[in-house]
Scaffold this active site. Structure first.
Site, short mmCIF file in Angstrom:
data_model
loop_
_atom_site.label_atom_id
_atom_site.label_comp_id
_atom_site.label_asym_id
_atom_site.label_seq_id
_atom_site.Cartn_x
_atom_site.Cartn_y
_atom_site.Cartn_z
CE LYS A 163 49.34 84.48 22.88
NZ LYS A 163 48.59 84.70 24.12
CE LYS A 201 47.90 81.39 21.41
NZ LYS A 201 46.81 80.44 21.64
#
Length: 908
Positions: free
Chosen positions: A662, A765
Site C-alpha cells: 500500500k 485501504k
C-alpha cells in the site's frame, strides 16, 4: 534429352539460361536428378562425413510412395567446418610472416588428410591425399610472394580459399568409394562459369551475391562435356540396380578467362541451385543443423519453430533480412524452373523440414485472389492462423539521414542523394523519405556507414556550407527487424500489430519501411533492443507463448515465500492454460539479492538469496531494463518506501509493476500521482488489486462501474479480516494475546499487528479506494478509531525483530483489556464488534470506526477472516453491490498477486 546448344531463354531477374537442357541419361534411369547441399557445420569431422555419405546413399535409394525407382544424386559440399576462415587467416598472415602462414597451411592440409585417413583405407585415400598435399605446396608457393607486395590480390584470396571445398569433395568421395557405390566428383571450377561485378570473397553471412552472373550456356556445355568424357562409367551403370552419386565443390567457379573465382561467402547454397537448374533436378535439399526455415532465430526466440512451407519470394525476403538458413541468391535459379527447395536437418533426417516452392501473387493478382477467398496464411503449431511466415533481423546497420527545410520542393535532391551513394558502391538496405523531401533517410550496412556519410557530405558540400541543408548525420548501433509473409497483403492490421508489439516491449522505432508488394514490413531499432523486439513480435502474432521475466522483491517474507511456492507449483499448468511462462530472474529481500538470467531455482530460493549479493535497487532496475524478454514485471511484496520511490522509473522503462504493498497507493499524494502519470505515459501497468481486499475483485469492480458511467456514492464495509478474527476468537473464550498469536500464525496480521488494531491498515485501504474515486486524500485525512491505547501505538521495541513477542507481553500485562471487555459485553447483548471503513464521496470523508452491530446483520454474521464491502451507487441505490469473502492470509494474498501477474502478462 537435348544436348547443349538449345535455344536461350531469360529467367526472372534477367538470368540467361537454356531451354530443355538435360544430361543424356540411360534408359534404365526412371527418376530425375536430385541435388543435396551440405554446409561446413555438416562436415566438421570424420564422423559427420560418414553421416553425410550414408545419408546420400539412403536418399539415392528413393522414397517409398514418393519416387519411382532409384534417384541419381548430386551433392554440393562446402569446406570442412571453419576451413575457409583458416585459409583466409593463412593468406593474410603471409603479408607479415610467411613462415607462420606456411605453418598454418601445413596444419590445415594435415587436418584434412587426417580426416580422410579416418574414412578410407590407404589404397583408396592415397590419390586424394596426394592431390591435397600438392595443393598445399602450391598454396605456399603462391603466398610466399605476398610479403613482398604487402597486399593480397583478390584472385589469390579466391584461389586459396576455394581449395577448402576442393579438398572436402575429395574427402567425401573417398568415403563413398569404401561403400562400393558408383561415384565421382566435379571440381566446379572446370564446369561452372560466372561473371562477377566485384572481386574478393564478400562479407561473411552477407545477403548479397556480389553481382555474380552465371554463364548458363557455357556452364551447361561444360557439364555435358564432363558427363560424356569423364563420367562415362557412371552413364553405363544399370540404374535399376544402382545409381551414381556425384560430389561437386560448392562456392567455387571460374570466369570466362578460366581464372578461379568464387560465388562469394555463403555462396554454396547458390552452387546447389545452379547445378539443380543445369540438371533440371526434381528437387534441391539444403541440409542444415536446424529442422528447416524457422519463424525466427531460435537462439533469440526459444519458441521459434519450423515453417512447413513458404514461397520463393518469402524465402528471399527472409534471407535478405538476415535469416542465415538460406542464401538469397540461391532461390533465383529454381524459381522459373519450379524446382522445390527443401531445408532439412542432417541430425534429424526423419523430419520433413521446410519446402520452398511457388511464387507470391503479383499486385495485379491481388483482387482476383481476394475474390476467390484464397488464404495465403498458415497455421501455427497450435492451429492458429496468422498472416506472416517469420520475423528476422539485420543486426549491424546504420541510419544515414539528410534533412533541410530549404530542400522542400527542390527537384532532384533524391536523385543526387542516391547517385552519390551509388557511385560510392554503398548498399542501401532500407529507404524512407518525407513526401516534401524535407528529409531522406536510408539504412546501410554498418561497415559502409562512414563511407556513405563521406559521399553525401561531398555531394552536398555547397548546400552544407550555405546552411540550406541542416545536416547529414549517421546514427550507428542500429538493427532492422522485419516481419515477412504474403498473407499480410490480405490481412488488415498487420502493421498495427507489429508496431504495438514493439511499443509494449519498450522498443523505440527509429525508421519504418514497407514494400509495395506488402510481403514485408521493417523497422529500425536500437541494437540492444533487437532480441526483445523479436520475442515480442513473435508472441504478438501468436507464433509463440509469452515469456515473462520476473523480479520478486520481498521474497523471504511470508507473502513472498508463499507466492514463489505457488509460482513453482503451478508454472507448468499455467503455461498449458495460458501460454505464459514465467521466469524469476531476480529474487531479493531487504538485505540480499540474486540474479540468474536463465531463471532462479525456486526450490531453495530463500537459501540462495541469503548467500547472494547485497541488495541494490539500481542494479535491479538496470538488469530488468536490459532484459531481453519483452514482458518484464517487478513483483513488490515489501512495505518499503525506498522500493516505492522506484515505481515511476520502472514504469517509464516499460517494466510492469505488480504489488501487494500500500506504500504507493496510500503513500504521499505526489508520489501516487507521479507513479500514475508514469504508467499512463509509458503504457506500462501498475497493478495493486490485492492491496485492498487480497483476492477479492474490488478495485477492478469499482473501475468497471466508473468506466461504464456509474457514479459511486458510498463504499462501506469490513476491510480487515484480522479484527473480525480477533473478536470471534475472544467470543469463543480466548484472550486477545492468544487470538492475536493465532492470527499471526495463520498469516492474517500485518508485519506490525498494531496496524490492524489501530485502524491504520484499513485507513490505507480507504485512501487507495478514495483515490480510485478521484479524491485527493491521504492517510492523515482519515478519521480513525483505534482499539488500542495511544501509548501502545507510540511504543517501539528495542529491536524490531522482537516486536511481536514484546507486543504480546504488553497485551498480557493489560494493554488489551479494554478491547476484550468491549467484545464480551457486546456478545452478551447479542451484538458483535466490527472494524468498519466508510467512504462518503459526496461528503468527502473517510472513517474507520469500531462498531457494535447486530449478530444477525451482514457484518455480524462474518466469520474468522471474512471481509465484506458494500458499494452504493446510482445504479446500486436501493440495494448495494456486495463483495464478500476471505480477505486475509498469505495464501490468498499470494494467489491474488499471481492472478494480477497473469493479468498483466496477458494484457501486455
Amino acid at each position: 534429352a537435348a544436348a547443349a546448344g538449345a535455344a536461350k531463354m531469360v529467367l526472372a531477374g534477367g538470368i540467361e539460361t537454356l531451354t530443355n537442357f538435360n544430361l543424356k541419361m540411360p534408359e534404365t534411369c526412371e527418376a530425375d536428378w536430385e541435388v543435396h547441399k551440405f554446409g561446413g557445420a555438416s562436415l566438421a569431422n570424420a564422423g559427420l562425413y560418414r553421416t553425410v555419405g550414408d545419408l546420400l546413399i539412403a536418399e539415392s535409394m528413393g522414397r517409398e510412395g514418393e519416387t519411382k525407382g532409384k534417384i541419381p544424386t548430386m551433392a554440393i559440399v562446402s569446406a570442412m567446418y571453419g576451413f575457409t576462415d583458416l585459409l583466409v587467416d593463412a593468406v593474410t598472415t603471409a603479408i607479415v610472416d610467411v613462415e607462420a602462414a606456411e605453418a598454418k597451411v601445413d596444419h590445415i592440409v594435415n587436418k584434412q588428410i587426417e580426416t580422410m585417413r579416418e574414412l578410407a583405407p590407404p589404397e583408396v585415400a592415397a590419390p586424394f591425399e596426394k592431390n591435397i598435399a600438392e595443393d598445399g605446396i602450391k598454396v605456399k608457393g603462391v603466398i610466399a610472394a605476398l610479403k613482398l607486395i604487402r597486399s593480397v590480390p583478390d584472385v589469390v584470396m579466391e584461389l586459396v580459399t576455394g581449395l577448402g571445398e576442393v579438398w572436402s569433395a575429395q574427402t567425401l568421395l573417398a568415403y563413398l568409394k569404401t561403400k562400393d557405390v558408383p561415384c565421382d566428383w566435379i571440381d566446379a571450377r572446370d564446369v561452372l562459369v560466372v561473371q562477377s561485378a566485384s572481386s574478393g570473397l564478400g562479407e561473411k553471412g552477407s545477403s548479397s551475391s556480389g553481382g555474380v552472373t552465371v554463364q548458363w550456356e557455357e556452364s551447361a556445355s561444360r557439364l555435358e562435356e564432363w558427363w560424356q568424357t569423364k563420367a562415362h562409367s557412371l552413364a553405363e551403370v544399370d540404374y535399376s540396380v544402382e545409381v551414381p552419386i556425384v560430389i561437386v565443390t560448392g562456392f567455387v567457379a571460374s570466369n570466362l578467362e578460366g581464372v578461379p573465382t568464387t560465388l562469394k561467402r555463403s555462396g554454396s547454397d547458390y552452387s546447389a541451385t545452379i547445378f539443380a537448374r543445369l540438371l533440371s533436378a526434381n528437387r534441391v535439399t539444403m541440409w542444415k543443423n536446424t529442422d528447416g526455415v524457422y519463424t525466427a532465430d531460435p537462439r533469440r526466440v526459444p519458441d521459434a519453430f519450423p515453417i512447413p512451407s513458404l514461397k520463393y519470394d518469402e524465402a528471399m525476403e527472409l534471407a535478405y533480412f538476415g535469416a542465415q538458413v538460406l542464401h538469397p541468391s540461391a532461390m533465383v535459379p529454381c524459381m522459373d524452373a519450379k524446382i522445390p527447395v527443401y531445408v532439412r536437418n542432417i541430425f534429424n533426417p526423419a523430419f520433413k523440414g521446410s519446402v520452398i516452392e511457388g511464387r507470391c501473387a503479383t499486385l495485379e493478382d491481388r483482387d482476383k485472389m481476394a475474390a476467390q477467398v484464397t488464404d495465403p496464411t498458415f497455421q501455427t503449431k497450435k492451429g492458429v492462423t496468422i498472416p506472416i511466415k517469420g520475423i528476422t533481423s539485420i543486426d549491424k546497420v546504420s541510419i544515414l539521414n539528410l534533412e533541410g527545410a530549404s530542400l522542400v520542393g527542390l527537384p532532384g535532391v533524391a536523385s543526387r542523394f542516391f547517385g552519390a551513394l551509388g557511385q560510392a558502391n554503398v548498399n542501401i538496405i532500407m529507404i524512407t523519405q518525407a513526401s516534401s523531401e524535407h528529409s531522406i533517410c536510408v539504412v546501410v550496412p554498418e561497415e559502409q556507414g562512414h563511407l556513405a556519410l563521406k559521399a553525401l557530405r561531398s555531394a552536398f558540400e555547397l548546400e552544407l556550407s550555405r546552411a540550406s541543408i541542416n545536416s547529414v548525420s549517421l546514427l550507428e548501433g542500429m538493427s532492422v527487424v522485419a516481419i515477412i509473409g504474403e498473407g499480410m497483403a490480405f490481412t488488415p492490421g498487420v502493421s498495427a500489430t507489429f508496431m504495438k508489439a514493439l511499443f509494449t516491449a519498450g522498443v523505440n522505432i527509429r525508421a519504418i519501411a514497407q514494400g509495395s508488394s506488402e510481403r514485408q514490413v521493417s523497422a529500425v531499432v536500437s541494437r540492444e533492443d533487437v532480441t526483445r523486439a523479436l520475442r515480442s513480435v513473435h508472441g504478438a502474432f501468436t507464433l509463440s507463448g509469452k515469456a515473462v521475466s520476473l523480479a520478486v522483491l520481498g521474497c523471504s517474507g511470508r507473502c513472498g515465500t508463499e507466492f514463489l511456492k505457488q509460482l513453482h507449483a503451478n508454472g507448468d499448468r499455467v503455461s498449458d492454460l495460458t501460454d505464459i511462462r514465467t521466469r524469476v530472474i531476480i529474487a531479493a529481500d531487504s538485505a540480499k539479492m540474486i540474479h540468474e538470467e536463465r531463471g532462479v531455482n525456486l526450490e531453495n530460493v530463500q537459501k540462495l538469496v541469503a548467500e547472494g549479493d547485497d541488495m541494490n535497487l539500481d542494479k535491479v532496475t538496470a538488469l530488468m531494463a536490459h532484459d531481453i524478454n519483452p514482458t518484464r514485471v517487478i513483483v513488490d511484496l515489501t512495505d518499503s518506501d525506498e522500493v516505492a520511490e522506484k515505481y515511476s522509473e520502472w514504469l517509464s522503462k516499460g517494466i510492469q509493476v505488480v504489488t501487494a504493498s500500500k506504500t504507493v497507493g496510500a503513500g504521499p499524494l505526489e508520489r501516487y500521482k507521479r507513479t500514475s502519470v508514469a504508467a499512463l505515459a509509458s503504457g506500462s501497468q501498475w497493478v495493486a488489486e490485492c492491496s485492498v481486499g487480497a483476492a477479492l475483485p474490488l478495485i477492478n469492480t469499482i473501475r468497471d462501474l466508473m468506466y461504464t458511467g456509474d457514479e459511486i456514492q458510498v463504499i462501506e464495509g469490513v476491510f480487515s479480516g484480522t479484527v473480525t478474527f480477533l473478536a470471534h476468537s475472544i467470543e469463543m473464550g480466548m484472550s486477545l494475546s492468544e487470538s492475536l498469536t493465532e492470527a499471526n500464525a495463520k498469516g492474517f496480521t500485518e508485519p506490525d499487528p498494531r496496524n490492524d488494531l489501530n485502524g491504520k491498515d484499513v485507513a490505507k485501504k480507504l485512501v487507495i479506494l478514495g483515490r480510485e474515486l478521484g479524491m485527493d486524500v491521504s492517510v492523515e485525512d482519515v478519521e480513525i478509531e483505534s482499539v488500542i491505547s495511544p501509548e501502545l501505538e507510540a511504543w517501539e521495541p528495542a529491536d524490531r525483530k522482537d516486536l511481536f513477542a514484546e507486543l504480546i507481553s504488553k497485551i498480557k500485562d493489560g494493554e488489551g483489556d479494554n478491547f476484550e471487555e468491549r467484545v464480551s459485553k457486546a456478545h452478551k447483548e447479542g451484538k458483535r464488534i466490527r472494524q468498519v471503513g466508510i467512504i462518503d464521496r459526496k461528503a468527502g470523508t473517510l472513517k474507520v470506526q469500531v462498531m457494535e452491530v447486530d449478530a444477525t446483520s451482514r457484518y455480524g454474521q462474518l466469520l474468522e477472516s471474512d471481509n465484506v464491502i458494500c458499494i452504493t451507487s446510482n445504479r446500486y441505490d436501493s440495494q448495494p453491490l456486495v463483495i464478500q469473502g476471505a480477505g486475509a492470509g498469505s495464501v490468498l494474498t499470494a494467489s491474488a498477486v499471481y492472478a494480477d501477474l497473469l493479468r498483466v502478462s496477458r494484457a501486455n
